[in-house]
Design a protein around this motif. Structure first.
Motif, PDB file in Angstrom:
ATOM      1  N   TRP A   1      -3.688  -4.084  28.202  1.00 58.37           N
ATOM      2  CA  TRP A   1      -3.709  -3.839  29.634  1.00 58.37           C
ATOM      3  C   TRP A   1      -2.497  -4.441  30.324  1.00 58.37           C
ATOM      4  N   LEU A   2      -2.075  -3.800  31.381  1.00 56.72           N
ATOM      5  CA  LEU A   2      -1.157  -4.388  32.338  1.00 56.72           C
ATOM      6  C   LEU A   2      -2.043  -4.856  33.485  1.00 56.72           C
ATOM      7  N   GLY A   3      -1.921  -6.096  33.872  1.00 52.43           N
ATOM      8  CA  GLY A   3      -2.784  -6.608  34.931  1.00 52.43           C
ATOM      9  C   GLY A   3      -2.154  -7.754  35.678  1.00 52.43           C
ATOM     10  N   GLY A   4      -2.830  -8.138  36.723  1.00 54.03           N
ATOM     11  CA  GLY A   4      -2.389  -9.282  37.496  1.00 54.03           C
ATOM     12  C   GLY A   4      -1.084  -9.069  38.229  1.00 54.03           C
ATOM     13  N   LEU A   5      -0.785  -7.821  38.608  1.00 57.03           N
ATOM     14  CA  LEU A   5       0.427  -7.582  39.390  1.00 57.03           C
ATOM     15  C   LEU A   5       0.203  -8.156  40.779  1.00 57.03           C
ATOM     16  N   LEU A   6       1.054  -9.089  41.151  1.00 61.29           N
ATOM     17  CA  LEU A   6       0.949  -9.727  42.458  1.00 61.29           C
ATOM     18  C   LEU A   6       2.349 -10.025  42.973  1.00 61.29           C
ATOM     19  N   VAL A   7       2.600  -9.616  44.199  1.00 59.89           N
ATOM     20  CA  VAL A   7       3.842  -9.953  44.884  1.00 59.89           C
ATOM     21  C   VAL A   7       3.430 -10.655  46.177  1.00 59.89           C
ATOM     22  N   LEU A   8       4.072 -11.775  46.467  1.00 58.74           N
ATOM     23  CA  LEU A   8       3.744 -12.510  47.682  1.00 58.74           C
ATOM     24  C   LEU A   8       3.949 -11.617  48.904  1.00 58.74           C
ATOM     25  N   PRO A   9       3.086 -11.761  49.913  1.00 58.12           N
ATOM     26  CA  PRO A   9       3.122 -10.851  51.065  1.00 58.12           C
ATOM     27  C   PRO A   9       4.503 -10.692  51.707  1.00 58.12           C
ATOM     28  N   GLU A  10       5.248 -11.761  51.834  1.00 63.92           N
ATOM     29  CA  GLU A  10       6.556 -11.652  52.495  1.00 63.92           C
ATOM     30  C   GLU A  10       7.594 -10.908  51.663  1.00 63.92           C
ATOM     31  N   TRP A  11       7.295 -10.624  50.408  1.00 66.87           N
ATOM     32  CA  TRP A  11       8.206  -9.898  49.520  1.00 66.87           C
ATOM     33  C   TRP A  11       7.737  -8.479  49.225  1.00 66.87           C
ATOM     34  N   ARG A  12       6.605  -8.093  49.773  1.00 67.88           N
ATOM     35  CA  ARG A  12       6.082  -6.751  49.515  1.00 67.88           C
ATOM     36  C   ARG A  12       6.931  -5.687  50.203  1.00 67.88           C
ATOM     37  N   ASN A  13       6.874  -4.486  49.658  1.00 70.00           N
ATOM     38  CA  ASN A  13       7.634  -3.338  50.189  1.00 70.00           C
ATOM     39  C   ASN A  13       9.140  -3.550  50.111  1.00 70.00           C
ATOM     40  N   GLN A  14       9.570  -4.336  49.125  1.00 67.19           N
ATOM     41  CA  GLN A  14      10.996  -4.553  48.899  1.00 67.19           C
ATOM     42  C   GLN A  14      11.388  -4.225  47.456  1.00 67.19           C
ATOM     43  N   GLY A  15      10.466  -3.580  46.723  1.00 66.98           N
ATOM     44  CA  GLY A  15      10.771  -3.152  45.361  1.00 66.98           C
ATOM     45  C   GLY A  15      10.447  -4.149  44.273  1.00 66.98           C
ATOM     46  N   VAL A  16       9.922  -5.315  44.623  1.00 69.52           N
ATOM     47  CA  VAL A  16       9.645  -6.348  43.612  1.00 69.52           C
ATOM     48  C   VAL A  16       8.524  -5.902  42.675  1.00 69.52           C
ATOM     49  N   GLY A  17       7.462  -5.318  43.223  1.00 65.91           N
ATOM     50  CA  GLY A  17       6.363  -4.836  42.381  1.00 65.91           C
ATOM     51  C   GLY A  17       6.834  -3.770  41.402  1.00 65.91           C
ATOM     52  N   THR A  18       7.672  -2.864  41.876  1.00 62.55           N
ATOM     53  CA  THR A  18       8.231  -1.823  41.004  1.00 62.55           C
ATOM     54  C   THR A  18       9.102  -2.445  39.923  1.00 62.55           C
ATOM     55  N   MET A  19       9.921  -3.441  40.288  1.00 54.79           N
ATOM     56  CA  MET A  19      10.740  -4.139  39.285  1.00 54.79           C
ATOM     57  C   MET A  19       9.859  -4.779  38.211  1.00 54.79           C
ATOM     58  N   LEU A  20       8.786  -5.431  38.634  1.00 51.72           N
ATOM     59  CA  LEU A  20       7.875  -6.059  37.671  1.00 51.72           C
ATOM     60  C   LEU A  20       7.222  -5.016  36.766  1.00 51.72           C
ATOM     61  N   MET A  21       6.793  -3.899  37.345  1.00 53.65           N
ATOM     62  CA  MET A  21       6.156  -2.845  36.554  1.00 53.65           C
ATOM     63  C   MET A  21       7.122  -2.258  35.533  1.00 53.65           C
ATOM     64  N   HIS A  22       8.354  -1.970  35.960  1.00 54.78           N
ATOM     65  CA  HIS A  22       9.343  -1.416  35.022  1.00 54.78           C
ATOM     66  C   HIS A  22       9.623  -2.399  33.889  1.00 54.78           C
ATOM     67  N   ARG A  23       9.802  -3.660  34.223  1.00 65.38           N
ATOM     68  CA  ARG A  23      10.092  -4.655  33.186  1.00 65.38           C
ATOM     69  C   ARG A  23       8.901  -4.807  32.239  1.00 65.38           C
ATOM     70  N   ALA A  24       7.688  -4.788  32.773  1.00 62.11           N
ATOM     71  CA  ALA A  24       6.501  -4.913  31.928  1.00 62.11           C
ATOM     72  C   ALA A  24       6.396  -3.750  30.947  1.00 62.11           C
ATOM     73  N   THR A  25       6.658  -2.531  31.409  1.00 66.89           N
ATOM     74  CA  THR A  25       6.581  -1.393  30.489  1.00 66.89           C
ATOM     75  C   THR A  25       7.730  -1.439  29.478  1.00 66.89           C
ATOM     76  N   GLU A  26       8.909  -1.925  29.885  1.00 66.90           N
ATOM     77  CA  GLU A  26      10.009  -2.114  28.928  1.00 66.90           C
ATOM     78  C   GLU A  26       9.606  -3.111  27.838  1.00 66.90           C
ATOM     79  N   GLU A  27       8.967  -4.200  28.241  1.00 67.54           N
ATOM     80  CA  GLU A  27       8.526  -5.203  27.266  1.00 67.54           C
ATOM     81  C   GLU A  27       7.488  -4.612  26.316  1.00 67.54           C
ATOM     82  N   ALA A  28       6.562  -3.835  26.850  1.00 64.78           N
ATOM     83  CA  ALA A  28       5.550  -3.209  25.999  1.00 64.78           C
ATOM     84  C   ALA A  28       6.209  -2.284  24.976  1.00 64.78           C
ATOM     85  N   ARG A  29       7.193  -1.488  25.416  1.00 62.29           N
ATOM     86  CA  ARG A  29       7.924  -0.620  24.479  1.00 62.29           C
ATOM     87  C   ARG A  29       8.627  -1.454  23.409  1.00 62.29           C
ATOM     88  N   ARG A  30       9.278  -2.522  23.833  1.00 64.34           N
ATOM     89  CA  ARG A  30       9.985  -3.399  22.890  1.00 64.34           C
ATOM     90  C   ARG A  30       9.026  -3.942  21.829  1.00 64.34           C
TER      91      ARG A  30
END
Length: 180
Positions: free
Chosen positions: A106-135
């Motif tokens: 599972w991919l879980g526990g995605l959390l971005v602090l409120p003041e950083w939301r809507n700035q692409g941080v969640g997407t960056m974390l998701m992309h990196r997580a799927t890259e790690e899973a592929r690796r």
């Protein structure tokens, strides 16, 4: 005088152990109701994150760290300096939904602090997580969400099912990673 630019780095929790306690506290604060329904305490949450301090195997946690560009973002892992702060996290883990023990990992526990939301941080974390899973040769990942189906759809995840989980509608989603 020019202001130093701010950068976001995604790194392994294993490289940033100084964030372990803060990460567990943030996770507990965000999902305390779920932890308690699972009969888990803050200490259990901390133990879970300690077990995810891996780089080359699951489970693992990735952290998003904000640091000044003139500090430790020059290729070194960890040690982001006193001016750095934890701004988000995501984990790759096993057994995240007890009603679906047949689905893993599972991919879980995605959390971005409120003041950083809507700035692409969640997407960056998701992309990196799927890259790690592929690796790590993970063929597919699952996640469940009460609230972020739209974000995950945009990132290529598809709905597996809708069910009641912890007294709310949950959407189980998957992404195929093309690993053999």
């Amino acid at each position: 005088m020019t202001r130093p630019s701010i950068a976001v780095a995604i790194d392994y929790l294993a490289n940033c152990p100084e964030f372990l306690d803060a990460l567990a506290q943030l996770s507990w604060k965000e999902w305390q109701e779920i932890y308690q329904q699972r009969e888990q305490t803050l200490d259990d949450c901390l133990k879970n994150y300690r077990e995810r301090m891996n780089r080359d195997r699951l489970p693992l946690t990735l952290v998003a760290v904000q640091a000044r560009h003139d500090e430790s973002l020059t290729g070194r892992a960890g040690n982001y300096g006193a001016a750095s702060e934890l701004i988000g996290m995501v984990s790759l883990k096993y057994h995240d939904m007890d009603t679906r023990p047949d689905l893993d990992p599972w991919l879980g526990g995605l959390l971005v602090l409120p003041e950083w939301r809507n700035q692409g941080v969640g997407t960056m974390l998701m992309h990196r997580a799927t890259e790690e899973a592929r690796r790590l040769k993970v063929p597919r990942l699952y996640l469940w969400t009460h609230s972020a189906e739209g974000l995950y759809r945009k990132l290529g995840w598809r709905v597996v099912e809708r069910s009641d989980y912890f007294s709310k509608e949950a959407v189980v989603m998957q992404i195929d990673l093309g690993c053999q």
